[in-house]
Design a protein around this motif. Structure first.
Motif: not given
Lengths: 189, 245
Positions: B155-179
C-alpha cells in the motif's frame, strides 16, 4: 394429557390422542399404575453423581456393584447408550455418561458435558483403559477426539469402538461411508 | 413451484418430528439452503446427512419464503467417513462449516467459497497442505462476504514483491521494508499466503490464523453481533497440540 403425551419423543398429536384414549379405556390396568409409576420415578429417580446415569440410588447400582471392573471406564453420550450396552451384556466395567456430544449446530460446548468428572475418574489409581463408545457421526467422533486429547496426559489407555460392517450386513447394501470406515479399520486374521 | 437440482455440501442436519430432519446444505449456485428431509433421521439417511459429505439434492418449495424440502438426497462423496479418524481434519471441517454457517447469508450464492470448500474438504487429511488450504479458505471467506484483503501489492510503495505485513485498519499489504518500522502495529503476512511455492515455516500458520481471525472477528462476526465460532478456537488448539502451527 394429550398435549403432554404429544411432547414425548416418537409421539405426534395423532399418536398422543390414541395413547390417551387407550389409557382412559384401560384405567385400572394401565392408567392408574402408570400414574403411580410416573410419580415414583419423579420422586426417586436421580442422576448418579459418579457416572451420570439414572437410578433410584446415588451412586447407582452399576457404580456400586462390586463385581464390576474398576479399571475399565466406558464413555457414552446418553443414558440410553448405557442401557444398550447392558442389554448386550458384553461389558463388565464402569460407565461414564457425558450427557451429549459436542455440536456447533446445537450449541453444545465442552463445558456442557461431564468431561472434567471423567478426567477426575480416569486419574484414580487402578484405571487401565477408557473406552470411547460414542456415535460414528461427525459430532460423536469430534467429541471422542476432544475427550481423548484431555485424557492423553493422564497416561491411561484410550480406545474407541471400531466401525464397519454390521452383523448380518451385506456389503452390496452398505452405504459408501460405512464401507470406507470398514476398510480403514480392517485387521489381520 | 420452485425447484433446483445441484451438488451440495452438508453443513448439518438436526432431527425434526418422528423420523425427519432439517438439513442445511451449501450449493454452488444457491448458497446455504435449509430443507426438510423426509426420513432424514432414519438409519438409511443419517450416514448421508453427515457434516462434510457431498450430496446431490433436489430442493423444492411452493413459495420462496417456505422452508422447502429435499427429495431425493443422494450421497456423492462420503467425506465425513474419511475424516472421522483424524482429529485435526475433523476440527478443521467443523471450523470451516461453522464459519460458512455464521458468515454467509441464507440462500445467497457464494460460488468462489463453494469452490474453495470443494478443494479444502477432501484435502483435510493431508497434513502437508491442509493448513495452507484452510487459512486460504478463511481469507477467501472474507473476500466472498465483501471484506477481501488486498494482498497483491504494498500500500506504501506499490511493490508486489517482499510483502510481509497487513494493516489491521485497511486490510492492505505492506512490504517488509515499508512495514518494519511499524511492525508492532501491523499483522504479519506469512509468505505462503501470497506465494503458493513458499515453504511454510514454524509460526506461519499461527500468523495466518491471527491475520484472518482479526478481520473475521471485526468485519464479519462483530458486525453481526455474534462471536467467533468456538469451533475455530478448538481447531487452533488441536493443531497447536499437533505441532502444526
Amino acid at each position: 394429557m394429550i398435549e403432554l403425551l404429544g411432547k414425548l419423543p416418537g409421539l405426534g398429536p395423532r399418536s398422543a390422542r390414541r395413547a390417551a384414549l387407550h389409557l382412559l379405556k384401560k384405567r385400572e390396568a394401565l392408567l392408574e399404575p402408570l400414574a403411580q409409576s410416573l410419580a415414583d420415578a419423579a420422586a426417586h429417580v436421580r442422576t448418579c453423581g459418579e457416572c451420570g446415569s439414572l437410578d433410584t440410588a446415588d451412586p447407582c447400582a452399576l457404580c456400586s456393584a462390586s463385581s464390576r471392573d474398576d479399571g475399565l471406564i466406558c464413555v457414552v453420550a446418553e443414558v440410553g447408550d448405557v442401557w444398550a450396552l447392558e442389554r448386550a451384556g458384553a461389558f463388565r466395567g464402569r460407565y461414564h455418561v457425558l450427557g451429549g456430544v459436542l455440536s456447533a449446530l446445537d450449541g453444545v460446548r465442552p463445558e456442557d458435558l461431564r468431561i472434567a468428572k471423567l478426567v477426575e475418574r480416569a486419574r484414580r489409581p487402578g484405571v487401565r483403559e477408557v473406552i470411547l463408545a460414542l456415535a460414528a457421526t461427525v459430532d460423536g467422533q469430534a467429541t471422542a477426539h476432544f475427550v481423548s486429547e484431555h485424557l492423553s496426559a493422564i497416561g491411561v489407555t484410550v480406545s474407541r469402538l471400531s466401525q464397519g460392517v454390521p452383523v448380518g450386513g451385506e456389503l452390496e447394501l452398505l452405504d459408501d461411508g460405512t464401507l470406507l470406515a470398514a476398510l480403514a479399520s480392517r485387521r489381520a486374521v | 413451484m420452485l425447484e433446483w437440482i445441484d451438488d451440495a455440501l452438508v453443513l448439518g442436519a438436526r432431527p425434526h418430528g418422528e423420523s425427519g430432519a432439517v438439513a442445511e446444505l451449501f450449493a454452488r449456485a444457491h448458497g446455504r439452503v435449509a430443507g426438510y428431509v423426509h426420513g432424514g433421521a432414519s438409519r438409511r439417511m443419517q450416514p448421508v446427512l453427515q457434516q462434510g459429505n457431498l450430496v446431490r439434492a433436489t430442493w423444492k418449495a411452493r413459495t420462496g419464503d417456505q422452508l422447502g424440502h429435499y427429495a431425493p438426497v443422494e450421497l456423492v462423496e462420503p467425506h465425513a467417513a474419511v475424516l472421522m479418524s483424524d482429529a485435526g481434519a475433523l476440527a478443521a471441517l467443523a471450523s470451516a462449516v461453522a464459519l460458512v454457517r455464521a458468515g454467509t447469508a441464507d440462500r445467497q450464492a457464494y460460488p468462489a467459497l463453494y469452490d474453495a470448500l470443494m478443494l479444502l474438504v477432501p484435502a483435510l487429511t493431508e497434513r502437508e497442505i491442509a493448513p495452507a488450504l484452510y487459512t486460504r479458505f478463511e481469507i477467501g471467506l472474507l473476500a466472498a462476504v465483501g471484506y477481501g484483503l488486498d494482498l497483491t501489492r504494498c500500500a506504501v510503495t506499490g511493490a508486489a514483491e517482499g510483502l510481509a505485513f497487513v494493516s489491521p485498519k485497511t486490510g492492505r499489504a505492506a512490504s517488509a521494508a515499508a512495514g518494519e518500522p511499524y511492525a508492532d502495529k501491523l499483522l504479519r503476512l506469512p509468505p505462503f499466503l501470497t506465494d503458493s511455492d513458499a515453504p511454510i515455516e514454524s509460526g506461519d500458520v499461527a500468523d495466518a490464523f491471527a491475520l484472518a481471525g482479526w478481520f473475521l472477528e471485526r468485519r464479519v462476526f462483530d458486525r453481526q453481533g455474534v462471536g467467533m465460532p468456538d469451533a475455530r478456537r478448538r481447531l487452533i488448539e488441536t493443531w497447536g497440540r499437533e505441532g502444526r502451527l
